[in-house]
Every structure is written in C-alpha cells, then in structure tokens.
Scaffold this motif. Sequence first.
Motif, PDB file in Angstrom:
ATOM      1  N   ALA A  44       0.825  -1.207   0.000  1.00 31.41           N
ATOM      2  CA  ALA A  44       0.000   0.000   0.000  1.00 31.41           C
ATOM      3  C   ALA A  44       0.857   1.255   0.000  1.00 31.41           C
ATOM      4  O   ALA A  44       0.515   2.263  -0.631  1.00 31.41           O
ATOM      5  CB  ALA A  44      -0.930  -0.014   1.212  1.00 31.41           C
ATOM      6  N   MET A  45       1.985   1.229   0.698  1.00 27.80           N
ATOM      7  CA  MET A  45       2.873   2.383   0.740  1.00 27.80           C
ATOM      8  C   MET A  45       3.407   2.718  -0.646  1.00 27.80           C
ATOM      9  O   MET A  45       3.504   3.891  -1.022  1.00 27.80           O
ATOM     10  CB  MET A  45       4.040   2.114   1.689  1.00 27.80           C
ATOM     11  N   GLY A  46       3.743   1.700  -1.426  1.00 31.18           N
ATOM     12  CA  GLY A  46       4.258   1.959  -2.764  1.00 31.18           C
ATOM     13  C   GLY A  46       3.189   2.494  -3.694  1.00 31.18           C
ATOM     14  O   GLY A  46       3.374   3.512  -4.364  1.00 31.18           O
ATOM     15  N   LYS A  47       2.048   1.831  -3.733  1.00 29.11           N
ATOM     16  CA  LYS A  47       0.995   2.228  -4.677  1.00 29.11           C
ATOM     17  C   LYS A  47       0.386   3.570  -4.299  1.00 29.11           C
ATOM     18  O   LYS A  47       0.005   4.349  -5.173  1.00 29.11           O
ATOM     19  CB  LYS A  47      -0.082   1.143  -4.711  1.00 29.11           C
ATOM     20  N   SER A  48       0.279   3.857  -3.001  1.00 25.16           N
ATOM     21  CA  SER A  48      -0.329   5.111  -2.552  1.00 25.16           C
ATOM     22  C   SER A  48       0.704   6.167  -2.189  1.00 25.16           C
ATOM     23  O   SER A  48       0.378   7.144  -1.514  1.00 25.16           O
ATOM     24  CB  SER A  48      -1.254   4.843  -1.357  1.00 25.16           C
ATOM     25  N   ALA A  49       1.944   5.973  -2.608  1.00 22.63           N
ATOM     26  CA  ALA A  49       2.994   6.988  -2.506  1.00 22.63           C
ATOM     27  C   ALA A  49       3.159   7.522  -1.091  1.00 22.63           C
ATOM     28  O   ALA A  49       3.178   8.724  -0.866  1.00 22.63           O
ATOM     29  CB  ALA A  49       2.703   8.136  -3.474  1.00 22.63           C
ATOM     30  N   GLN A  50       3.319   6.609  -0.137  1.00 22.35           N
ATOM     31  CA  GLN A  50       3.546   7.030   1.229  1.00 22.35           C
ATOM     32  C   GLN A  50       5.030   7.275   1.478  1.00 22.35           C
ATOM     33  O   GLN A  50       5.890   6.903   0.680  1.00 22.35           O
ATOM     34  CB  GLN A  50       2.994   5.977   2.196  1.00 22.35           C
ATOM     35  N   PHE A  51       5.313   7.911   2.587  1.00 25.20           N
ATOM     36  CA  PHE A  51       6.663   8.333   2.955  1.00 25.20           C
ATOM     37  C   PHE A  51       7.683   7.212   2.729  1.00 25.20           C
ATOM     38  O   PHE A  51       7.461   6.080   3.135  1.00 25.20           O
ATOM     39  CB  PHE A  51       6.653   8.769   4.427  1.00 25.20           C
ATOM     40  N   LEU A  52       8.788   7.549   2.092  1.00 28.47           N
ATOM     41  CA  LEU A  52       9.897   6.680   1.695  1.00 28.47           C
ATOM     42  C   LEU A  52       9.664   6.002   0.345  1.00 28.47           C
ATOM     43  O   LEU A  52      10.630   5.721  -0.373  1.00 28.47           O
ATOM     44  CB  LEU A  52      10.214   5.607   2.749  1.00 28.47           C
ATOM     45  N   LEU A  53       8.415   5.758  -0.027  1.00 30.99           N
ATOM     46  CA  LEU A  53       8.121   5.203  -1.356  1.00 30.99           C
ATOM     47  C   LEU A  53       7.281   6.187  -2.171  1.00 30.99           C
ATOM     48  O   LEU A  53       6.499   5.798  -3.035  1.00 30.99           O
ATOM     49  CB  LEU A  53       7.387   3.864  -1.221  1.00 30.99           C
ATOM     50  N   HIS A  54       7.463   7.454  -1.905  1.00 31.35           N
ATOM     51  CA  HIS A  54       6.642   8.516  -2.504  1.00 31.35           C
ATOM     52  C   HIS A  54       7.279   9.145  -3.729  1.00 31.35           C
ATOM     53  O   HIS A  54       6.621   9.907  -4.445  1.00 31.35           O
ATOM     54  CB  HIS A  54       6.447   9.628  -1.471  1.00 31.35           C
ATOM     55  N   THR A  55       8.556   8.875  -3.987  1.00 37.51           N
ATOM     56  CA  THR A  55       9.318   9.703  -4.932  1.00 37.51           C
ATOM     57  C   THR A  55       8.803   9.627  -6.359  1.00 37.51           C
ATOM     58  O   THR A  55       9.080  10.516  -7.162  1.00 37.51           O
ATOM     59  CB  THR A  55      10.802   9.299  -4.901  1.00 37.51           C
ATOM     60  N   TRP A  56       8.050   8.571  -6.696  1.00 44.16           N
ATOM     61  CA  TRP A  56       7.563   8.442  -8.070  1.00 44.16           C
ATOM     62  C   TRP A  56       6.408   9.393  -8.366  1.00 44.16           C
ATOM     63  O   TRP A  56       6.182   9.768  -9.527  1.00 44.16           O
ATOM     64  CB  TRP A  56       7.115   7.004  -8.340  1.00 44.16           C
ATOM     65  N   LEU A  57       5.678   9.797  -7.345  1.00 40.39           N
ATOM     66  CA  LEU A  57       4.417  10.504  -7.573  1.00 40.39           C
ATOM     67  C   LEU A  57       4.598  11.864  -8.259  1.00 40.39           C
ATOM     68  O   LEU A  57       3.971  12.116  -9.287  1.00 40.39           O
ATOM     69  CB  LEU A  57       3.664  10.669  -6.252  1.00 40.39           C
ATOM     70  N   PRO A  58       5.444  12.772  -7.740  1.00 35.82           N
ATOM     71  CA  PRO A  58       5.568  14.062  -8.429  1.00 35.82           C
ATOM     72  C   PRO A  58       6.160  13.954  -9.826  1.00 35.82           C
ATOM     73  O   PRO A  58       5.773  14.693 -10.729  1.00 35.82           O
ATOM     74  CB  PRO A  58       6.470  14.879  -7.493  1.00 35.82           C
ATOM     75  N   ASP A  59       7.080  13.014 -10.035  1.00 33.62           N
ATOM     76  CA  ASP A  59       7.656  12.849 -11.365  1.00 33.62           C
ATOM     77  C   ASP A  59       6.630  12.328 -12.366  1.00 33.62           C
ATOM     78  O   ASP A  59       6.787  12.522 -13.577  1.00 33.62           O
ATOM     79  CB  ASP A  59       8.837  11.876 -11.312  1.00 33.62           C
ATOM     80  N   ALA A  60       5.579  11.667 -11.869  1.00 33.36           N
ATOM     81  CA  ALA A  60       4.541  11.159 -12.757  1.00 33.36           C
ATOM     82  C   ALA A  60       3.781  12.288 -13.448  1.00 33.36           C
ATOM     83  O   ALA A  60       2.987  12.032 -14.363  1.00 33.36           O
ATOM     84  CB  ALA A  60       3.562  10.276 -11.987  1.00 33.36           C
ATOM     85  N   MET A  61       4.014  13.536 -13.027  1.00 33.90           N
ATOM     86  CA  MET A  61       3.384  14.678 -13.686  1.00 33.90           C
ATOM     87  C   MET A  61       3.873  14.874 -15.119  1.00 33.90           C
ATOM     88  O   MET A  61       3.344  15.706 -15.852  1.00 33.90           O
ATOM     89  CB  MET A  61       3.667  15.966 -12.890  1.00 33.90           C
ATOM     90  N   GLU A  62       4.905  14.132 -15.501  1.00 32.03           N
ATOM     91  CA  GLU A  62       5.400  14.238 -16.870  1.00 32.03           C
ATOM     92  C   GLU A  62       4.381  13.706 -17.876  1.00 32.03           C
ATOM     93  O   GLU A  62       4.474  14.012 -19.062  1.00 32.03           O
ATOM     94  CB  GLU A  62       6.708  13.459 -17.013  1.00 32.03           C
ATOM     95  N   GLY A  63       3.446  12.905 -17.436  1.00 31.65           N
ATOM     96  CA  GLY A  63       2.409  12.421 -18.337  1.00 31.65           C
ATOM     97  C   GLY A  63       1.412  13.521 -18.660  1.00 31.65           C
ATOM     98  O   GLY A  63       1.402  14.594 -18.033  1.00 31.65           O
ATOM     99  N   PRO A  64       0.538  13.317 -19.631  1.00 34.65           N
ATOM    100  CA  PRO A  64      -0.506  14.302 -19.949  1.00 34.65           C
ATOM    101  C   PRO A  64      -1.371  14.591 -18.727  1.00 34.65           C
ATOM    102  O   PRO A  64      -1.573  13.720 -17.877  1.00 34.65           O
ATOM    103  CB  PRO A  64      -1.308  13.628 -21.066  1.00 34.65           C
ATOM    104  N   THR A  65      -1.899  15.784 -18.629  1.00 36.04           N
ATOM    105  CA  THR A  65      -2.670  16.194 -17.456  1.00 36.04           C
ATOM    106  C   THR A  65      -3.875  15.285 -17.176  1.00 36.04           C
ATOM    107  O   THR A  65      -4.154  14.999 -16.008  1.00 36.04           O
ATOM    108  CB  THR A  65      -3.124  17.653 -17.615  1.00 36.04           C
ATOM    109  N   PRO A  66      -4.635  14.821 -18.176  1.00 36.21           N
ATOM    110  CA  PRO A  66      -5.725  13.884 -17.843  1.00 36.21           C
ATOM    111  C   PRO A  66      -5.219  12.630 -17.137  1.00 36.21           C
ATOM    112  O   PRO A  66      -5.917  12.072 -16.291  1.00 36.21           O
ATOM    113  CB  PRO A  66      -6.317  13.537 -19.220  1.00 36.21           C
TER     114      PRO A  66
END
Length: 672
Positions: A230-252
């Motif tokens: 759950a920590m990885g999929k829901s971007a919790q502390f220590l496994l969160h680093t992917w979430l902001p970089d995922a903004m590289e995809g289209p806004t939708p």
Amino acid sequence: MYQAIVFLPLVGFLIAGLFGRIIGARASEIVTTAFLMAAALLSWVAFFQVGLGHGETRVQVAQWMVSGDLKVDWAFRVDTLTVVMLVVVNSVSSLVHLYSIGYMHEDPHRPRFFAYLSLFTFAMLMLVTADNLVQMFFGWEGVGLASYLLIGFWYNKPSAVAAAMKAFIVNRVGDFGFALGIFLVFVLTGSVAFSEIFPKVEEIAKGTFHFIGYDWNAMTIACLLLFMGAMGKSAQFLLHTWLPDAMEGPTPVSALIHAATMVTAGVFMVARLSPLFETSPVAMSAVLFVGATTAFFAGTIGLVQNDIKRVIAYSTCSQLGYMFVALGAGAYGAGIFHLFTHAFFKALLFLGAGSVIHAMHHEQDIRHMGGLARKIPFTTAMFAVGTLALTGFPLTAGYFSKDAIIESSYATHTYGNAYAFILLSITAGLTSFYSWRLFFLTFMGQPRWDTAHGHDAHASGHVESEDDSHGSHAHAGDHGHGHHEPHESPLSMLIPLGVLGVGALFAGLAFESFFFGHAYEEFWKGAVHTGPDNHILHAIHEVPGWVKYSPTVEMIIGFVVAYIFYVQKPYLPRQLAESQPTLYRFLLNKWYFDELYDVIFVRPAKWLGRFLWKKGDGLVIDGMGPDGVSARVVDVTNAVVRLQTGYVYHYAFAMLIGVAALITWYMFGGAH
C-alpha cells in the motif's frame, strides 16, 4: 450488470488499441468514452442498490487456477466498499475520457492514449472487485503497467520515459512486500479467498511465525508486508518519490492516476483487509504513523513548488496520508469517505490545472501566470471550488471527511495518536496556505505571462525567485503553440469541471451520514470490519469542542497568510526565502530524497550492473563459457592443422612415436 461495469472498459481498450488506426481517432474517442459513461451510470445504479439497499452479491466469472491447495476463482465481490470504488473509478475515468477529447485534440496518437486510459480503468476495476488476494494482485500489477504506459505516453521526451521507469520500479519495491504478504496469508489460512480468510483471522491472530531465528506475531508480519504494498501504490513516505515525477504524463493522466484510482488502491486494500489489521495493534500504529508523516512531509514540500501540477501532486500525497491515518485509527468509514470526496475535488483541481495549461499554451510555471481570472472565468470558479473543498471550507466535501479524520486521530486509542493529531492539524494549515498560494499566483494579481518566455523569475518578487531546476517544466514540446492571449477551454473540457464541481461542493453533505454518521451500520453492512474493541464511532462524538474547530481555524490561518503573502505584500515571500535559504532549499529539493536515493540505491545498482555485465557476463560467463569454449576449439584446431605438413617423413616420424607409445604402455601398464 456487474460484468458490463467491469468489461466495458476492456472492450473499449481492445477496439481503440487494435483497430484505432482503422477507425480513426474520433471513433476511438467516442467508443471508449461512451463505454465509460455507460459503466459509470451502471456503477451509480449499483451504488444505490447495494449501499442504500441490500444488493450484496458474489458474481462468479470463471475458475482461474487450481494448484494443490491453492484454488483461485475469478469472481466479483460486490459489497458497499466495492460499489463505492466503482462509482469513484468509473465516474472520474468517464469524465477524464470526455475531458481528454478536448485536451488531447492536437495529439496524433489519440487512439493509443484512449486505449491506455480504458486499460487502466479495467485494471483498477479488477482490483476493486477482487474476491481474493490473487485477483487483487492481478489488478494491482495491471494498474502499475497501465500507469507506466500513460506516464511515458510522450515517449520522445526523456523526462517522461525516466518518470515512467521510476514509477514502475518504485512500485515494484512495494509490490514485493505485497506479494510476500499474500504468501504468508496463504500459509496461515490455506486460502487466498476473502470469504475463507476472514473467518479464520481470530484463531490465528495470536499465532507466531518463525523467521531468522525469532518468533514473530504472524498477523503483524502479514499486515506489515501487505501495508508495504500500500505504501508503494499510494505513494507514502519513503516510497513517494515516483508521484511528483509522474506529472510528466498528460494532465488527464495526472487526474486519473492521482485523484481517484491508482493512488487510492493502497487505501482500498487496507480497508478491504480491515479484519486482518484489526487484530494487529502494531500494524495499525504503523499505518497511523506513516500516514501522519506523509501528510506533513508532502505538505511542507507543496509550500514552495512552482509547477502547477506538482503542487497538486504533493497535495494528493498529503491527503493520502490523511486517509491512512483514518485507517490506522480504526475509522475505516472516515478514510473511505475522504477517498470518495477527495476524488471529486482533486480530479477537479487536476483538470482545472489542465484547463489553465491549455489556456497558457502549455506553460506550467505559476510564476509566469497571474491575472487569469479575467481570461478564463469558468475555470477560475471551478478551481476555487476545488480549493475550498481541499482546504476544508465549511459544508464542502472536504470539510466533512477531513475533519472526521482529524477528530478520529484525537479520539482513537491507537498508539501514536497524539503524534498523528498534531501533524494533521499543522498540515491542515499548510494545505490551506499552499492551495491558496497556488490560486492567487495563478488567477489573481497582474498578468505575468508576457515575461514568461524571458523567464524573468524576479519580476513578481516571489519566494521562488531563485534559479529553480525543479520548478519550470516545459511541456510545450509536444504541441508547439506560440505565445498568445490566454483563452477558455472548449466545452468538452468544461463540462467535466462543472460535474466535478458539483461533487466537490455537495458530496460530503449528501453522504456524510452514510459513510461515518448515524447510518454507518446500515450503509456498510460489515464491508469494513470494526473489531469489538474499536469504539471510534462513539469516541469521535466525545472529543472536545476545540478539536472539532481546529481544522477550520487552521484553514482560516492558512488563507490569511497566503493572502497577505501573495496579494497584499508580494515582496514578503522573497524576503522570507532569502532570510532562510537553507530551509527554503531543503523544501524546494523535496527533502533531498531523490539525491539520497541516488547515492544509496541508484548509483550502487548501476555500478553492480556494470560490473556484472563487464566482468561477470563478459569476462567469466562469455570468457569461460560459450565464447571461451569456441575460442579454445579454434586454438586447438589451428595447432592440429599445423601437423598436416604434406611431408612423408613427418608422418613416418609420427607413426614411430605412436608405435613407441603403444609398446611403452603395453610393457608398463597393459601387462597387469
């Protein structure tokens, strides 16, 4: 009906994916969007039949696999928790499909994009309808794959490819723990089906599991491993680093992944497995602690981000922390309620950000915006609605769910509740500040877009005036607009904003009594489990008055400070940043987690891979294996070839040596 809800997105994916080039982009858009709209309508029908009626059921699709004691069916578990997620996933996804028709109208690869969206939705539906852990894991990995495809949709951009890889790899870390948790649950219960696992929980709750020389509480280990997923999929502390970089995809994609679907999978999983977590106080405390830390951590980073989508992304990370605090406190209804309301206002904010980016011709740096309220009034109004709901303005959706979580953190007896209550209260103020900062810099004040292409970061005297390698992300490369006057988005983009705006305003008021109020028992019907020692529903009504009002006070303080900083005295943020450069850089660089992970994990992994490639594979395996053997054969044959000289006396000499060797062997060895 439930087969249609789940499989309509899959049919849309197959049509757009396989025949998109034949039927064209417009037909792909219409087919996938129509199927999602139908699935969304059916989901609301199911919601009222099950949640507000008595329509719980189990739908058998097929027998998936049988291997020894492992029996896995492909079946839909339809209860209140399922239909809540069906409504959230299909409603947001259908609106994102409609929105994408306008937002992606210039992209030449629209059939592929809409096929990916539908595939993502189908995988998420597989997850939330799962009747067993294996099917849940199938959907779990499916959304991971689809998110990789969507984040890296613009695969010609190196940053998008890197972000997609990062999301995929970081999620594998959590998924490894999830898989181990599933294995342990099967070892303990002999089954992966929820209907067989849950009745056995009490009898194995005190059991132990021998590992590395120690006896551990088996249920605690299982829950912690599951929570790792759950920590990885829901971007919790220590496994969160992917979430902001995922903004590289289209806004939708950002709206679909970060508002209502992929990132909420972890919250759903913990709620679904609440009978297991209820038996492990240690696991509940871990969920509470990680959620509170994540909420505060992400809130601090959101204070100084400049990319409009990254601010909202860190807001998502923070709000997911709130949801996990509710789960750790045993207030499962409050956690799912916040998941439900958050889907409306966060999707609204992301799609509103997309409308802003569309108006600004793909400029995403809020330092180069300002004064947009006069140019895009409807988007401004909807963004304001989303901001009010996110900050918890009274009677909006976020007000009911967020306040319930903060009160639950105070009322619960889970160890660490004081830590969670303090951090969530502070985070409420941070959320209000960065949300209104985003709104004021984007829509209020004087226009700054005429200096955007000069990148005059000092023009408005903001806190972000230092050179910022993270703040300005040019995504215009895929569309190539020139710089023109900002304009309102097309109707296909505004309709979803209006629908989500209604949800952001009234979803809390309409459903509060069902999710976490007087109709709790009748609504949930045991879909989430509260143990005999869990009295959070009663305890929350006994909290002091100052606890109930503290989130609203924090919201007001955050608004006032943001108004002073960015409307009345816009020079203050710059002065504050210059007076606290170390703290400012620390927050701007996201607590340096990316740099830390690069040193600890990325570089050593690359070195090890290069070493195994050059030395292990090249020198040892190839050198001593196939390549080495073939090289030695060539060497031997080259040496033997030299014996073929063509002179008779050479051959006679060789025959003589052979006869001498034979006689010698016979004399000394063959006689015995």
